[in-house]
Design a protein around this motif. Structure first.
Motif, PDB file in Angstrom:
ATOM      1  N   LYS A   1       4.037  14.158   4.295  1.00  0.00           N
ATOM      2  CA  LYS A   1       3.113  15.274   4.102  1.00  0.00           C
ATOM      3  C   LYS A   1       1.981  14.818   3.197  1.00  0.00           C
ATOM      4  CE  LYS A   1       2.858  20.075   2.864  1.00  0.00           C
ATOM      5  NZ  LYS A   1       3.402  21.154   2.090  1.00  0.00           N
ATOM      6  N   LEU A   2       0.797  14.651   3.797  1.00  0.00           N
ATOM      7  CA  LEU A   2      -0.345  14.167   3.025  1.00  0.00           C
ATOM      8  C   LEU A   2      -1.357  15.258   2.717  1.00  0.00           C
ATOM      9  CD1 LEU A   2      -0.891  10.717   4.742  1.00  0.00           C
ATOM     10  CD2 LEU A   2       0.145  11.187   2.524  1.00  0.00           C
ATOM     11  N   ASP A   3      -1.651  16.112   3.651  1.00  0.00           N
ATOM     12  CA  ASP A   3      -2.532  17.252   3.407  1.00  0.00           C
ATOM     13  C   ASP A   3      -2.286  18.292   4.485  1.00  0.00           C
ATOM     14  OD1 ASP A   3      -4.223  16.599   5.699  1.00  0.00           O
ATOM     15  OD2 ASP A   3      -5.239  15.129   4.451  1.00  0.00           O
ATOM     16  N   GLU A   4      -3.071  19.350   4.478  1.00  0.00           N
ATOM     17  CA  GLU A   4      -2.850  20.458   5.416  1.00  0.00           C
ATOM     18  C   GLU A   4      -3.064  20.072   6.879  1.00  0.00           C
ATOM     19  OE1 GLU A   4      -1.586  23.411   4.501  1.00  0.00           O
ATOM     20  OE2 GLU A   4      -1.478  22.565   2.488  1.00  0.00           O
ATOM     21  N   LYS A   5      -3.992  19.147   7.128  1.00  0.00           N
ATOM     22  CA  LYS A   5      -4.348  18.811   8.505  1.00  0.00           C
ATOM     23  C   LYS A   5      -3.653  17.565   9.042  1.00  0.00           C
ATOM     24  CE  LYS A   5      -8.956  20.751   7.967  1.00  0.00           C
ATOM     25  NZ  LYS A   5     -10.380  20.474   7.962  1.00  0.00           N
ATOM     26  N   ARG A   6      -3.388  16.597   8.184  1.00  0.00           N
ATOM     27  CA  ARG A   6      -2.882  15.306   8.659  1.00  0.00           C
ATOM     28  C   ARG A   6      -1.539  14.981   8.016  1.00  0.00           C
ATOM     29  NH1 ARG A   6      -7.147  13.215  11.979  1.00  0.00           N
ATOM     30  NH2 ARG A   6      -5.568  11.699  12.486  1.00  0.00           N
ATOM     31  N   ARG A   7      -0.742  14.275   8.782  1.00  0.00           N
ATOM     32  CA  ARG A   7       0.576  13.850   8.303  1.00  0.00           C
ATOM     33  C   ARG A   7       0.642  12.326   8.276  1.00  0.00           C
ATOM     34  NH1 ARG A   7       5.159  16.889   8.706  1.00  0.00           N
ATOM     35  NH2 ARG A   7       6.232  15.203   9.761  1.00  0.00           N
ATOM     36  N   GLY A   8       1.606  11.825   7.538  1.00  0.00           N
ATOM     37  CA  GLY A   8       1.817  10.384   7.463  1.00  0.00           C
ATOM     38  C   GLY A   8       2.109   9.774   8.828  1.00  0.00           C
TER      39      GLY A   8
ATOM     40  N   GLU B   1      -8.244   8.226   2.674  1.00  0.00           N
ATOM     41  CA  GLU B   1      -8.248   7.028   1.825  1.00  0.00           C
ATOM     42  C   GLU B   1      -7.244   6.000   2.345  1.00  0.00           C
ATOM     43  OE1 GLU B   1      -7.683   5.783  -2.864  1.00  0.00           O
ATOM     44  OE2 GLU B   1      -7.532   7.886  -2.309  1.00  0.00           O
ATOM     45  N   GLY B   2      -6.077   6.460   2.743  1.00  0.00           N
ATOM     46  CA  GLY B   2      -5.075   5.551   3.318  1.00  0.00           C
ATOM     47  C   GLY B   2      -5.572   4.909   4.592  1.00  0.00           C
ATOM     48  N   PHE B   3      -6.172   5.719   5.441  1.00  0.00           N
ATOM     49  CA  PHE B   3      -6.730   5.257   6.713  1.00  0.00           C
ATOM     50  C   PHE B   3      -7.772   4.157   6.471  1.00  0.00           C
ATOM     51  CE2 PHE B   3      -9.705   5.643  10.274  1.00  0.00           C
ATOM     52  CZ  PHE B   3      -8.837   5.638  11.360  1.00  0.00           C
TER      53      PHE B   3
ATOM     54  N   LEU C   1       0.859  -1.174   0.000  1.00  0.00           N
ATOM     55  CA  LEU C   1       0.000   0.000   0.000  1.00  0.00           C
ATOM     56  C   LEU C   1       0.899   1.228   0.000  1.00  0.00           C
ATOM     57  CD1 LEU C   1      -2.739   1.478   0.282  1.00  0.00           C
ATOM     58  CD2 LEU C   1      -2.503   1.207   2.767  1.00  0.00           C
ATOM     59  N   LEU C   2       0.664   2.114  -0.949  1.00  0.00           N
ATOM     60  CA  LEU C   2       1.378   3.385  -1.025  1.00  0.00           C
ATOM     61  C   LEU C   2       0.393   4.497  -0.678  1.00  0.00           C
ATOM     62  CD1 LEU C   2       3.767   5.245  -1.871  1.00  0.00           C
ATOM     63  CD2 LEU C   2       2.829   5.153  -4.205  1.00  0.00           C
ATOM     64  N   ILE C   3       0.736   5.291   0.328  1.00  0.00           N
ATOM     65  CA  ILE C   3      -0.091   6.435   0.719  1.00  0.00           C
ATOM     66  C   ILE C   3       0.723   7.694   0.449  1.00  0.00           C
ATOM     67  CG2 ILE C   3      -1.422   7.519   2.564  1.00  0.00           C
ATOM     68  CD1 ILE C   3      -1.398   4.739   3.987  1.00  0.00           C
ATOM     69  N   ASP C   4       0.365   8.381  -0.639  1.00  0.00           N
ATOM     70  CA  ASP C   4       1.124   9.554  -1.072  1.00  0.00           C
ATOM     71  C   ASP C   4       0.196  10.463  -1.874  1.00  0.00           C
ATOM     72  OD1 ASP C   4       2.967  11.389  -2.213  1.00  0.00           O
ATOM     73  OD2 ASP C   4       4.545   9.872  -2.159  1.00  0.00           O
ATOM     74  N   ASP C   5       0.174  11.737  -1.535  1.00  0.00           N
ATOM     75  CA  ASP C   5      -0.708  12.676  -2.227  1.00  0.00           C
ATOM     76  C   ASP C   5      -0.142  13.169  -3.553  1.00  0.00           C
ATOM     77  OD1 ASP C   5       1.323  14.158  -1.032  1.00  0.00           O
ATOM     78  OD2 ASP C   5       0.037  15.884  -0.633  1.00  0.00           O
ATOM     79  N   ASP C   6       1.113  12.862  -3.842  1.00  0.00           N
ATOM     80  CA  ASP C   6       1.773  13.321  -5.055  1.00  0.00           C
ATOM     81  C   ASP C   6       1.517  12.325  -6.202  1.00  0.00           C
ATOM     82  OD1 ASP C   6       3.437  14.336  -7.004  1.00  0.00           O
ATOM     83  OD2 ASP C   6       5.299  13.914  -5.923  1.00  0.00           O
ATOM     84  N   GLU C   7       0.759  12.764  -7.201  1.00  0.00           N
ATOM     85  CA  GLU C   7       0.409  11.880  -8.320  1.00  0.00           C
ATOM     86  C   GLU C   7       1.648  11.364  -9.045  1.00  0.00           C
ATOM     87  OE1 GLU C   7      -2.232  11.755 -12.416  1.00  0.00           O
ATOM     88  OE2 GLU C   7      -2.323  13.530 -11.156  1.00  0.00           O
TER      89      GLU C   7
END
Length: 160
Positions: free
Chosen positions: A88-95, A71-73, A5-11
């Motif tokens: 760094k996943l979004d403004e509020k939550r981190r990996g 989505e990762g969660f 599973l890869l959790i990354d916001d960078d396309e």
């Protein structure tokens, strides 16, 4: 088969990992095909053709991708052989938040693969910096860890 599973916001990072997995699968298939061909020299080729064809077509690596914290969660489970998380996943939550959940509830090998500068990381997982380590190296490290059998023996949750 190894499932990641890869959790990354960078396309771009997700597509790059997808390409790495496809390339590694192609290499594994070529290796299996060469091995089967060498084996067939001494056997009846027609008899073993279908059996070898099936083993060659199987994927060795599979990759699921999540682009947000949520989505990762939602995809977290013990079904994975490894989880790769960007810091760094979004403004509020981190990996880090997802990794803490993995440690608390699952025993799945997890690494951080990030371009984000790391200051004070309070979680005990390996950290790989994008651009400094090839993605294939990260996948192979998971494979080595999984093949030790330690995760099956210990089961449960927490840090090993």
């Amino acid at each position: 088969m190894y499932k990641f599973l890869l959790i990354d916001d960078d396309e771009e990072a997700r597509e790059s990992f997808k390409g790495t997995i496809e390339r590694m699968n192609d290499q594994a298939k070529a290796k299996a095909k060469a091995k089967a061909k060498a084996k067939d020299k001494d056997k009846d080729k027609a008899k073993d053709k279908d059996k070898d064809k099936d083993s060659i077509s199987d994927e060795l690596y599979s990759l699921e991708m999540a682009e947000t914290y949520q989505e990762g969660f939602e995809r977290l489970s013990s079904d994975f052989n490894g989880i790769i998380v960007d810091l760094k996943l979004d403004e509020k939550r981190r990996g880090e938040d997802i990794i803490k959940k993995i440690i608390d509830e699952y025993r799945v090998p997890t690494v951080i693969f990030t371009g984000t500068p790391i200051e004070d990381l309070s979680i005990p997982v390996p950290v790989y910096i994008k651009g400094e380590v090839q993605q294939e190296v990260v996948i192979k490290e998971f494979e080595i860890d999984f093949n030790t059998g330690i995760f099956e023996i210990l089961g449960g949750k927490g840090v090993i």
